[in-house]
Scaffold this active site. Sequence first.
Site, mmCIF file in Angstrom:
data_model
loop_
_atom_site.group_PDB
_atom_site.id
_atom_site.type_symbol
_atom_site.label_atom_id
_atom_site.label_comp_id
_atom_site.label_asym_id
_atom_site.label_seq_id
_atom_site.Cartn_x
_atom_site.Cartn_y
_atom_site.Cartn_z
ATOM 1 N N SER A 5 0.809 -1.212 0.000
ATOM 2 C CA SER A 5 0.000 0.000 0.000
ATOM 3 C C SER A 5 0.849 1.270 0.000
ATOM 4 O O SER A 5 0.442 2.291 -0.561
ATOM 5 C CB SER A 5 -0.937 0.002 1.208
ATOM 6 O OG SER A 5 -1.876 -1.051 1.124
ATOM 7 N N HIS B 207 0.024 3.641 4.593
ATOM 8 C CA HIS B 207 -0.849 4.273 3.608
ATOM 9 C C HIS B 207 -0.634 5.785 3.591
ATOM 10 O O HIS B 207 -0.449 6.396 2.527
ATOM 11 C CB HIS B 207 -2.316 3.975 3.940
ATOM 12 C CG HIS B 207 -2.673 2.528 3.927
ATOM 13 N ND1 HIS B 207 -2.209 1.634 4.870
ATOM 14 C CD2 HIS B 207 -3.462 1.805 3.087
ATOM 15 C CE1 HIS B 207 -2.686 0.437 4.618
ATOM 16 N NE2 HIS B 207 -3.453 0.509 3.539
#
Length: 300
Positions: free
Chosen positions: A184, A247
């Site tokens: 991610s 993230h």
Amino acid sequence: MAAASDLEMESMNLDAERDGKELEDEKMREDGGGKVPSNRKVHRIVSKWMLPEPVRRTYLERANCLPPPLFIMSISLAELAVFIYYAVWKPQKQWITLDTGILESPFIYRPEKREEAWRFISYMLVHAGVQHIVGNLLMQLVLGIPLEMVHKGLRVGLVYLAGVTAGSLASSIFDPLKSLVGASGGVYALMGGYFMNVIVNFREMIPAFGIVRLLIITLIIVSDMGFALYRRFFVPADGSPVSFAAHIAGGFAGMSIGYTVFSCFDKALLKDPRFWIAIAAYFACVLFAVFFNIFLSPAN
């Protein structure tokens, strides 16, 4: 003087019309029948999605598929292969969402094994379940392949790996006792760089489609962040909670380094002062993270 100015403007308009006609004639000659070749259509669509208006013509003049988008395809195949290995050939109670078996992987980032420095990057190869890997692969292929067609593998790889590294280092600071899996950080770096380009060049990147693209990116981010938060805070006690800080850090890496890289399509990247400012800020954060991990981390 006014007449001379009018004549000059008229001459410029005639030159522009002539250039436009030459481009149309060239397109007609390319296929011999007025139809645009399929590869040219693909490049034209990619240019509208990935580049602002002033540099699209430059891209179309030299567009080709050599080399093909090898970086994104290679990294995606590697991630898929590792997931299949742990889901099928390693004993797991379930493979929809992998259990604590993945914590034994030599690739995963684990705070108690931070001295194995490769884990700060190799964690991107391991995913927590089907939803996790499908989401990451879908995002990085749909966005990464067109980006690599335009900017080539070296620049896309730089942004992707900058996001991956930023993700693990941020996790080691803001969530220092939790493990980390998934690509991610790299995916969010690509999205962050693309997102900033759409915002900055919104009027030149087809406003209507620009809104659609922003909505799609927002939807993807919200759904992926929701899964990451679930894995972090609501996973069963016998499961394998993972950090979500990658993230956010990957997105910030993309909005700084990624934006600079992707906005220099027709310029020498190393001559752009914005690139060096972004790199300096990135390495300052990296040095702080290294110092924190050595001297201040609760995981010590």
